[in-house]
Design a protein around this motif. Sequence first.
Motif, PDB file in Angstrom:
ATOM      1  N   GLN A   5       0.824  -1.209   0.000  1.00  0.00           N
ATOM      2  CA  GLN A   5       0.000   0.000   0.000  1.00  0.00           C
ATOM      3  C   GLN A   5       0.858   1.259   0.000  1.00  0.00           C
ATOM      4  O   GLN A   5       0.571   2.232  -0.695  1.00  0.00           O
ATOM      5  N   ARG A   6       1.937   1.224   0.786  1.00  0.00           N
ATOM      6  CA  ARG A   6       2.831   2.378   0.833  1.00  0.00           C
ATOM      7  C   ARG A   6       3.504   2.593  -0.519  1.00  0.00           C
ATOM      8  O   ARG A   6       3.638   3.725  -0.994  1.00  0.00           O
ATOM      9  N   ALA A   7       3.917   1.502  -1.168  1.00  0.00           N
ATOM     10  CA  ALA A   7       4.561   1.618  -2.467  1.00  0.00           C
ATOM     11  C   ALA A   7       3.607   2.197  -3.506  1.00  0.00           C
ATOM     12  O   ALA A   7       3.995   3.054  -4.319  1.00  0.00           O
ATOM     13  N   VAL A   8       2.344   1.740  -3.495  1.00  0.00           N
ATOM     14  CA  VAL A   8       1.353   2.265  -4.429  1.00  0.00           C
ATOM     15  C   VAL A   8       1.104   3.747  -4.180  1.00  0.00           C
ATOM     16  O   VAL A   8       1.035   4.557  -5.114  1.00  0.00           O
ATOM     17  N   ALA A   9       0.987   4.126  -2.903  1.00  0.00           N
ATOM     18  CA  ALA A   9       0.750   5.528  -2.561  1.00  0.00           C
ATOM     19  C   ALA A   9       1.911   6.414  -3.011  1.00  0.00           C
ATOM     20  O   ALA A   9       1.714   7.505  -3.556  1.00  0.00           O
ATOM     21  N   LEU A  10       3.138   5.926  -2.802  1.00  0.00           N
ATOM     22  CA  LEU A  10       4.303   6.714  -3.222  1.00  0.00           C
ATOM     23  C   LEU A  10       4.365   6.827  -4.741  1.00  0.00           C
ATOM     24  O   LEU A  10       4.709   7.883  -5.286  1.00  0.00           O
ATOM     25  N   GLY A  11       4.028   5.752  -5.445  1.00  0.00           N
ATOM     26  CA  GLY A  11       4.020   5.804  -6.899  1.00  0.00           C
ATOM     27  C   GLY A  11       3.004   6.788  -7.428  1.00  0.00           C
ATOM     28  O   GLY A  11       3.279   7.556  -8.357  1.00  0.00           O
TER      29      GLY A  11
END
Length: 326
Positions: A5-11
Amino acid sequence: MNVIQRAVALGLGAALLQALMLIAFAWPATNIAPRDLPIAVAGPQAAMVEARLTGQSPGAFDLTVVPDEAAAREAIGDREVYGAIVTGGGAPRMLVASGAAPAVAQQLTQIGQQMSGAPAAQVEDVVPADPDDPRGAGFGAMALPLVMAGIAGGVLLTLLVPTAAGRVVGAITFGIAGGLLSMVVTQLWLSIVPGDYLQLSMVAGLVSFAVAGTVTGLATVVGRAGIGIAALTMLLIGNPFSAATSAPELLPQPWGTVGQLLPPGAAASLIRSVAFFDGAGARGPVLVLLAWAALALVLLGVGVTRDSRRTESAAAAEPAPVPVSA
């Protein structure tokens, strides 16, 4: 929030930032047009020229009628207007100042051709750009490195210097050294701008300190989020609306005006004033840069006060030494 989820949000956040940067840099460049551009009109047919330009391009020009050609030249030299149309004695003649803005000089040259009805209109460049940079490409490219270097300097000071007092010393050192070295490159080596080396170095140094000091000052007061706030302000607003490659009056409003209130825009205007106009029109940009430098000092001063209080509190919290009896 898990790792995915964090990776998607950062992307998604990075993609949004990319879109904002494309808008900030591409939108002004695709909307270049005169908006209340100051020019002078002189000579016996001044009223006719004024009426013609107002009718053909309403809102494009801020026209000032002056008595004669000498007054028009003086207005250009004082940076009150970007150029002038001189009438009388044949076809209208155009006076331009590519040192103020090559893009404006080009547009005024085209207007002169339209008014004279000849492909080779009488155009005189009263304040020419540097002969080694006649189109102003090098000058325009100079603005971004100054801003980027200032941001980088502020980030490094924030991350590597733990005390606010040390950051003040570092920002001042960066301003002095950065100003001197940047003009060695841009003036003495590349010959982008003419003028006095020390005066231009002082301008570049003030810009460097204002940007770096603001970045590290905000980071000192509000934390590392201050780096992002300052960097985005300088890059997303300050640089694309600096008018370094055009003129504030060619940019969409009010952004052309807003850009002159930020260090990149004030820097471009001030360097032009010092390099090409013997300091004419420098007061406004100087005040803007001094205001940003003062803001940086205030923010860093808050940090110095905080550091001092923490030191005093730590000293007061230490237990008093116990006397050792003989």
